[in-house]
Design an enzyme around this catalytic site. Structure first.
Site, PDB file in Angstrom:
ATOM      1  N   LYS A   8       0.833  -1.199   0.000  1.00 30.24           N
ATOM      2  CA  LYS A   8       0.000   0.000   0.000  1.00 30.24           C
ATOM      3  C   LYS A   8       0.867   1.248   0.000  1.00 30.24           C
ATOM      4  CE  LYS A   8      -3.710  -0.566   2.541  1.00 30.24           C
ATOM      5  NZ  LYS A   8      -4.378  -0.752   3.853  1.00 30.24           N
ATOM      6  N   ARG A  43      -3.063   3.157   8.546  1.00 29.89           N
ATOM      7  CA  ARG A  43      -3.388   2.004   7.699  1.00 29.89           C
ATOM      8  C   ARG A  43      -2.242   1.017   7.690  1.00 29.89           C
ATOM      9  NH1 ARG A  43      -4.655   4.684   1.977  1.00 29.89           N
ATOM     10  NH2 ARG A  43      -5.963   2.811   1.765  1.00 29.89           N
ATOM     11  N   MET A  50      -4.551  -5.914  10.620  1.00 31.87           N
ATOM     12  CA  MET A  50      -5.313  -4.914  11.347  1.00 31.87           C
ATOM     13  C   MET A  50      -6.189  -4.095  10.403  1.00 31.87           C
ATOM     14  SD  MET A  50      -4.186  -1.566  13.376  1.00 31.87           S
ATOM     15  CE  MET A  50      -4.552  -0.551  11.965  1.00 31.87           C
ATOM     16  N   HIS A  52      -2.317 -39.917   0.471  1.00 26.05           N
ATOM     17  CA  HIS A  52      -2.540 -40.766  -0.694  1.00 26.05           C
ATOM     18  C   HIS A  52      -3.736 -40.274  -1.504  1.00 26.05           C
ATOM     19  CE1 HIS A  52      -4.271 -44.304  -2.754  1.00 26.05           C
ATOM     20  NE2 HIS A  52      -2.990 -44.534  -3.045  1.00 26.05           N
ATOM     21  N   ARG A  98       4.572 -45.401 -12.873  1.00 26.09           N
ATOM     22  CA  ARG A  98       4.690 -46.284 -11.715  1.00 26.09           C
ATOM     23  C   ARG A  98       4.132 -47.629 -12.101  1.00 26.09           C
ATOM     24  NH1 ARG A  98       2.631 -41.172  -8.615  1.00 26.09           N
ATOM     25  NH2 ARG A  98       1.385 -41.284 -10.510  1.00 26.09           N
ATOM     26  N   ARG A 135       9.491 -46.648 -14.261  1.00 27.89           N
ATOM     27  CA  ARG A 135      10.180 -47.003 -13.018  1.00 27.89           C
ATOM     28  C   ARG A 135       9.899 -48.459 -12.665  1.00 27.89           C
ATOM     29  NH1 ARG A 135       8.507 -43.963  -7.603  1.00 27.89           N
ATOM     30  NH2 ARG A 135       6.668 -45.327  -7.772  1.00 27.89           N
ATOM     31  N   GLU A 187      16.671 -40.115  -4.586  1.00 24.15           N
ATOM     32  CA  GLU A 187      15.647 -39.841  -3.578  1.00 24.15           C
ATOM     33  C   GLU A 187      16.116 -40.224  -2.178  1.00 24.15           C
ATOM     34  OE1 GLU A 187      12.133 -42.130  -4.531  1.00 24.15           O
ATOM     35  OE2 GLU A 187      13.337 -43.693  -5.461  1.00 24.15           O
ATOM     36  N   SER A 206      16.429 -38.825 -12.036  1.00 26.49           N
ATOM     37  CA  SER A 206      15.143 -38.177 -11.811  1.00 26.49           C
ATOM     38  C   SER A 206      15.023 -37.978 -10.298  1.00 26.49           C
ATOM     39  CB  SER A 206      14.008 -39.059 -12.330  1.00 26.49           C
ATOM     40  OG  SER A 206      12.771 -38.456 -12.019  1.00 26.49           O
ATOM     41  N   GLY A 237      13.415 -37.766  -7.063  1.00 24.99           N
ATOM     42  CA  GLY A 237      12.135 -38.144  -6.441  1.00 24.99           C
ATOM     43  C   GLY A 237      12.025 -37.347  -5.152  1.00 24.99           C
ATOM     44  N   THR A 238      11.491 -36.150  -5.288  1.00 22.26           N
ATOM     45  CA  THR A 238      11.591 -35.229  -4.153  1.00 22.26           C
ATOM     46  C   THR A 238      10.589 -35.532  -3.041  1.00 22.26           C
ATOM     47  OG1 THR A 238      10.293 -33.654  -5.425  1.00 22.26           O
ATOM     48  CG2 THR A 238      12.671 -33.342  -5.389  1.00 22.26           C
ATOM     49  N   ASN A 239       9.626 -36.436  -3.291  1.00 19.61           N
ATOM     50  CA  ASN A 239       8.775 -36.834  -2.155  1.00 19.61           C
ATOM     51  C   ASN A 239       9.612 -37.600  -1.139  1.00 19.61           C
ATOM     52  OD1 ASN A 239       6.734 -35.753  -3.646  1.00 19.61           O
ATOM     53  ND2 ASN A 239       5.783 -37.700  -4.180  1.00 19.61           N
ATOM     54  N   ASP A 240      10.255 -38.664  -1.621  1.00 21.12           N
ATOM     55  CA  ASP A 240      11.094 -39.445  -0.712  1.00 21.12           C
ATOM     56  C   ASP A 240      12.309 -38.649  -0.257  1.00 21.12           C
ATOM     57  OD1 ASP A 240      10.215 -42.065   0.066  1.00 21.12           O
ATOM     58  OD2 ASP A 240      10.175 -42.580  -2.065  1.00 21.12           O
ATOM     59  N   CYS A 249      10.491 -35.811 -10.530  1.00 21.62           N
ATOM     60  CA  CYS A 249       9.188 -36.449 -10.677  1.00 21.62           C
ATOM     61  C   CYS A 249       8.391 -36.456  -9.385  1.00 21.62           C
ATOM     62  CB  CYS A 249       9.328 -37.857 -11.243  1.00 21.62           C
ATOM     63  SG  CYS A 249      10.163 -38.974 -10.118  1.00 21.62           S
ATOM     64  N   TYR A 253      13.961 -31.130 -17.225  1.00 14.61           N
ATOM     65  CA  TYR A 253      12.499 -31.178 -17.245  1.00 14.61           C
ATOM     66  C   TYR A 253      11.930 -31.336 -15.844  1.00 14.61           C
ATOM     67  CZ  TYR A 253      12.791 -36.224 -16.520  1.00 14.61           C
ATOM     68  OH  TYR A 253      13.054 -37.460 -15.991  1.00 14.61           O
TER      69      TYR A 253
HETATM   70  P1  ADP Z   1      -7.925  -2.126   3.733  1.00 15.00           P
HETATM   71  O1  ADP Z   1      -6.558  -2.611   3.475  1.00 15.00           O
HETATM   72  O2  ADP Z   1      -8.699  -2.954   4.691  1.00 15.00           O
HETATM   73  O3  ADP Z   1      -8.656  -1.765   2.478  1.00 15.00           O
HETATM   74  P2  ADP Z   1      -7.358   0.653   3.963  1.00 15.00           P
HETATM   75  O4  ADP Z   1      -6.213   1.151   4.742  1.00 15.00           O
HETATM   76  O5  ADP Z   1      -7.188   0.615   2.530  1.00 15.00           O
HETATM   77  O6  ADP Z   1      -7.751  -0.768   4.545  1.00 15.00           O
HETATM   78  O7  ADP Z   1      -8.581   1.580   4.330  1.00 15.00           O
HETATM   79  C1  ADP Z   1      -9.888   1.222   4.592  1.00 15.00           C
HETATM   80  C2  ADP Z   1     -10.820   2.234   3.961  1.00 15.00           C
HETATM   81  O8  ADP Z   1     -10.571   3.536   4.458  1.00 15.00           O
HETATM   82  C3  ADP Z   1     -10.676   2.317   2.462  1.00 15.00           C
HETATM   83  O9  ADP Z   1     -11.929   2.441   1.886  1.00 15.00           O
HETATM   84  C4  ADP Z   1      -9.884   3.566   2.256  1.00 15.00           C
HETATM   85  O10 ADP Z   1     -10.137   4.128   1.029  1.00 15.00           O
HETATM   86  C5  ADP Z   1     -10.349   4.440   3.412  1.00 15.00           C
HETATM   87  N1  ADP Z   1      -9.302   5.395   3.802  1.00 15.00           N
HETATM   88  C6  ADP Z   1      -8.074   5.084   4.211  1.00 15.00           C
HETATM   89  N2  ADP Z   1      -7.350   6.202   4.425  1.00 15.00           N
HETATM   90  C7  ADP Z   1      -8.161   7.240   4.129  1.00 15.00           C
HETATM   91  C8  ADP Z   1      -7.967   8.657   4.130  1.00 15.00           C
HETATM   92  N3  ADP Z   1      -6.810   9.191   4.455  1.00 15.00           N
HETATM   93  N4  ADP Z   1      -9.009   9.420   3.767  1.00 15.00           N
HETATM   94  C9  ADP Z   1     -10.193   8.861   3.426  1.00 15.00           C
HETATM   95  N5  ADP Z   1     -10.426   7.545   3.388  1.00 15.00           N
HETATM   96  C10 ADP Z   1      -9.419   6.733   3.744  1.00 15.00           C
HETATM   97 MG    MG Z   2      -7.812  -0.785   1.099  1.00 16.86          MG
HETATM   98 MG    MG Z   3      10.167 -42.655  -4.147  1.00 16.45          MG
END
Ligand code: ADP
Ligand code: MG
Ligand code: MG
Length: 875
Positions: A23, A93, A104, A454, A560, A616, A744, A763, A765-768, A830, A850
């Site tokens: 962001k 944000r 968050m 399996h 197999r 095999r 393997e 080849s 055999g990365t499972n084993d 494989c 491959y």
């Molecule tokens: P998310 O990642 O959950 O989308 P955001 O940080 O993008 O969270 O923000 C949540 C909402 O708040 C979004 O709709 C965003 O456009 C709005 N928002 C965030 N910052 C501002 C701001 N400075 N002014 C107005 N709206 C905001």
């Molecule tokens: Mg957003």
């Molecule tokens: Mg094997």
């Protein structure tokens, strides 16, 4: 100079995603290309990492730097925190490198208090707006920064709405907003024991700490694991000046895609809400307008936005997912990122953008998530019907697709009833004997086992849908019913399972067949013209082989041979071979198997039409072929004219404590050379027959499994070569063939220079190899790996994505050692990893020739191989 932790938007750019989060990097980029972005700064992901290093504390010098940048921002925008004239409000944000819905939530309107609200109201003459912003802030701060129950605040609002007789917040008055603020403050004090913080700087630091803290919340940890995001990355925090969509009816907030994310159509797609703020649009509290309606109600704002969207697409060379706010007719951009889209849309957008001249084929290919291709290859549930259905349980989405049918609890019952209509195989777990039932069913549902169990592996191989490890499921096999909680489903009743989500439903949900559109072929054509890594398939039957060729496989990397012996008409001869008292009897039993095995290989060679085929030799422990129940043992003894005690005794003597490390692989022909002789004869005869009949230039590749030592390989390889030469002489054929081995066991990788003296190909055999390098049993790791994720010891499952650090080091070493001995040695992989994009990328970089994967993963591997070449070009 001390380290810098805070950046103004004008100091960053889109390439600084690691430091500024997705962001923050995009806000910076938009700022610098002149988009209307409210000013702000980003506290880097390194500050988050540091927060954890310092014992969940923000160091004084970082706090000082934050306030220094706050002052810079205040100077830029001409507003100040808590100011009597021009108060600054900000949003706080979170923003990790990769978008993370588990993180968050955002706090808006931070910086507000009684005085500031009064100033805002007085200066704007808009009392409602001032207190709407204030009440929103108290609630968001309480919920997001302090973790108090949001519902307690919403209850107050609901009460007010009821009292006023209005349906949504839009109907509330300025006085209502003021009343809400007062009551929110009282509630806050009850919950916190102290007054709501009035100092904007205190509010800010509490919010920043909450963002850092949210990096380690449960949702975030779970999301990271599902999406392969390392816990070491940390999140950035963006502090941005507020702009207001809630000032009246010339204001609003919206989210939109530059193209339709479902179909890819080149047309703005999104929603807009008048007189609203932030999350209101997605929270669904009022019904938003479509972006087209915005065009009707506010054409000027719409035009601004449409122009910005086009410019951002051009700039990022990709479809954008944008957030915007209109404040009194003026547009502000608050976020942009490359938009998530369906597989179908991804293909259309890629093809369209190349045609529009917006990007190159290479750039277009990099936009496609290879895993998403999967969804195009399997039948899907009808979207509308799926929306209405309610899942009764959820398991692991082990193999994609939609499965709907009558449930049966044994492979046999499924086979019996599959003739009459679609069935689902429901079992606690599956084993090799269930193969035919699995193939006959529309889907497989198991109560235990992970994504590499399996059931999951086989289902992916067959392209059947599978939901595994559905913990809520109880199967009463003998009484022929299942329960999920207090829901009971009897044998023969219909259920539906969604291999894309892991959801389980009672009843039928209609399905629609996969359509492979023209765009798909175009894009895969680009991928094939670019990639250097070849893509083969793991296929055991002509049907799988033909299917894989249809999906673009260039050969078979693993056939197999054991699966062929589980068929009802073959297993008696196999058992006879195992139970033989001496060489003659064993040879007689093997002679019965020879024509069957030869027929299998002929079928596969024909299906592959001259493409390379690696076969095999027998790999699993022999007891897998033997019955366990006394009555089955008795029947077998009678059939073979042996005593029950003898047969039972032999079965017991074959019991191993650790069968995966027991008598299997090349250890079988070391003790019983006849087995390798029979199989080699079947391969060479089949190749000669098909070559003569169809004219294909077949060069069979005979692969010896589980080698750990050069002399061991040499012993078995001598048997193979002697037999092959004898067959060629009998048939006066000059057929070419190769003898190679699987790598393997770690010791094989460590001594690959020796092994390459005898092996013409490796080849991996990365499972084993993964199992033996970690010392984790693949079948049991599911019980403890979750603790490893929880405690951040592992970020993901090494059986799903190749462990590049450890297992990868062995592969890399074996590649180098093998090539040093035999420069033209042919190298492939494989294991299940062969169709997993990050592992394919690894295989490309270590220089394999491959990858080989299950048929339905072939297109994914082709795409991943092309992307690997674009990112790390190889000659
Ligand atoms: P998310 O990642 O959950 O989308 P955001 O940080 O993008 O969270 O923000 C949540 C909402 O708040 C979004 O709709 C965003 O456009 C709005 N928002 C965030 N910052 C501002 C701001 N400075 N002014 C107005 N709206 C905001
Ligand atoms: Mg957003
Ligand atoms: Mg094997």
């Amino acid at each position: 100079m001390s380290k810098k932790y805070v950046y103004l938007f004008s100091e960053g750019n889109a390439n600084m995603r690691e430091l500024l989060g997705g962001k923050g990097a995009n806000l910076a980029e938009m700022t610098n290309i002149g988009m209307p972005v409210p000013q702000g700064f980003t506290i880097s992901t390194e500050a988050c990492t540091r927060y954890y290093e310092d014992g969940e504390k923000i160091a004084p010098e970082i706090e000082a730097e934050i306030f220094e940048y706050l002052a810079k921002m205040e100077a830029l925008v001409g507003k100040k925190f808590g100011d009597k004239e021009n108060p600054l409000l900000v949003s706080v944000r979170s923003g990790a490198r990769a978008s993370m819905p588990g993180m968050m939530d955002t706090i808006l309107n931070l910086g507000i208090n009684d005085d500031v609200a009064a100033t805002l109201a007085a200066k704007s003459g808009n009392v409602r707006w001032a207190y709407d912003s204030y009440r929103r802030f108290i609630m968001m701060f309480s919920d997001v920064a302090m973790g108090y129950d949001r519902l307690k605040f919403e209850a107050i609002m609901d009460e007010l709405k009821e009292k006023r007789g209005v349906a949504t917040d839009a109907g509330l008055t300025a006085e209502d907003m003021q009343e809400m603020v007062e009551r929110f403050k009282v509630l806050y004090k009850e919950l916190a024991g102290v007054e709501f913080p009035t100092d904007p700087k205190v509010q800010l630091m509490a919010a920043v700490r909450a963002v850092f803290g949210s990096w380690m919340n449960e949702r975030a940890i779970a999301y990271r694991r599902m999406n392969d995001i390392p816990s070491s990355w940390g999140t950035a925090v963006n502090v941005q000046m507020m702009v207001f969509g809630n000032m009246g009816d010339d204001c609003g907030t919206g989210v939109a895609f530059s193209r339709d994310p479902a179909t890819g159509e080149n047309k703005l797609y999104g929603e807009f809400l008048m007189n609203a703020q932030g999350e209101d649009v997605v929270a669904g509290i009022r019904t938003p307008q479509t972006i087209d309606q915005l065009h009707e109600t506010n054409a000027a704002a719409y035009d601004q936005f449409a122009a910005v969207a086009k410019n951002l697409e051009k700039h990022y060379k990709d479809m954008q997912d944008m957030e915007f706010t209109i404040e009194q007719g003026k547009l502000y951009m608050l976020q942009t990122r490359n938009g998530k889209r369906t597989a179908q849309a991804a293909l259309k957008v890629a093809v369209d953008m190349v045609n529009e001249g917006l990007c190159t084929k290479e750039e277009a290919l990099l936009k496609i998530d290879p895993n998403s291709i999967n969804a195009l290859l399997h039948p899907r549930f009808d979207e509308a019907a799926l929306k209405k259905a309610k899942p009764v349980a959820t398991g692991l989405a082990a193999s994609p697709g939609a499965g709907c049918g009558a449930v049966y609890f044994t492979a046999e019952d499924v086979k019996k009833h599959a003739k009459n209509g679609p069935t689902l195989l429901v079992r606690s777990f599956t084993s090799p004997e269930d193969i035919e039932g699995m193939a006959a069913a529309k889907g497989i549902l198991t109560a235990t086992g992970g994504r590499t169990s399996h059931a999951a592996v086989v289902a992916r191989g067959m392209g059947a849908c599978c939901v595994a490890g559905c913990g809520a499921l109880r199967i009463h096999e003998d009484e022929k019913y299942l329960t999920i909680g207090d829901i009971r489903v009897n044998e023969g009743e219909v259920m539906s399972i969604d291999g894309n989500t892991g959801n389980v439903y009672v009843g039928a949900i209609p399905t629609v067949d996969a359509t492979i559109s023209g765009d798909f072929a175009v894009v895969m054509g680009w991928a094939d013209s670019i990639r250097k890594l070849h893509v083969r398939t793991n296929a055991d039957t002509p049907r799988d082989a033909a299917n894989a060729v249809r999906l673009g496989a260039e050969g078979i990397g693993l056939t197999r041979t054991e699966h062929m012996f589980f068929d009802a008409d073959r297993i008696p001869a196999m058992r006879e071979m195992i139970l033989s008292t001496d060489v003659e009897h064993r040879a007689a039993a093997l002679a019965k198997l020879l024509p069957m095995q030869r027929g299998d290989f002929e079928g596969i060679f024909k299906a592959m039409e001259g493409r390379p085929v690696t076969i095999r030799l027998l790999d699993p422990p022999l007891h897998e072929f033997l019955p366990t129940a006394d009555e089955d043992i008795k029947a077998l003894a009678d059939e073979m004219g042996l005593t029950f005690d003898y047969v039972k005794g032999t079965i017991l003597s074959l019991h191993e404590n650790n069968p995966m490390m027991g008598f299997r692989g090349c250890r079988l022909p070391v003790k019983y050379p006849e087995i390798a002789e029979m199989q080699t004869r079947a391969i060479i005869e089949a190749a000669i027959n098909v070559k003569n009949e169809c004219g294909y230039d077949i060069v069979p590749e005979i692969m010896i499994p589980l080698t750990c030592e050069f002399k061991e390989l040499k012993y078995v390889s001598n048997i193979v070569k002697a037999t092959a030469e004898a067959v060629k002489a009998e048939k006066s054929s000059d057929l070419k063939y190769l003898v190679g081995t699987m790598i393997e066991i770690p010791r094989a990788a460590l001594t690959a220079d020796e092994i390459a003296k005898e092996a013409e190909f490796f080849s991996f055999g990365t499972n084993d190899l993964t199992q033996m390098t970690f010392g984790f049993s693949r079948d049991d790791a599911g019980s403890f790996l979750p603790s490893y994720y929880e405690k951040q010891i592992f970020d993901n499952d090494p059986f799903e994505r190749i462990d590049q650090v450890g297992v990868g080091k062995l592969v890399d070493m074996a590649v180098k050692l093998g090539r040093a001995t035999r420069p033209d040695i042919h190298l492939g992989i494989c294991g299940e990893h062969g169709g997993e994009p990050s592992s394919v990328d690894f295989c490309h970089r270590v220089g394999l020739d491959y990858v080989s994967c299950s048929p339905f993963r072939v297109p994914i591997a082709r795409m991943a191989a092309a992307q690997a070449q674009i990112k790390n070009p190889r000659a």
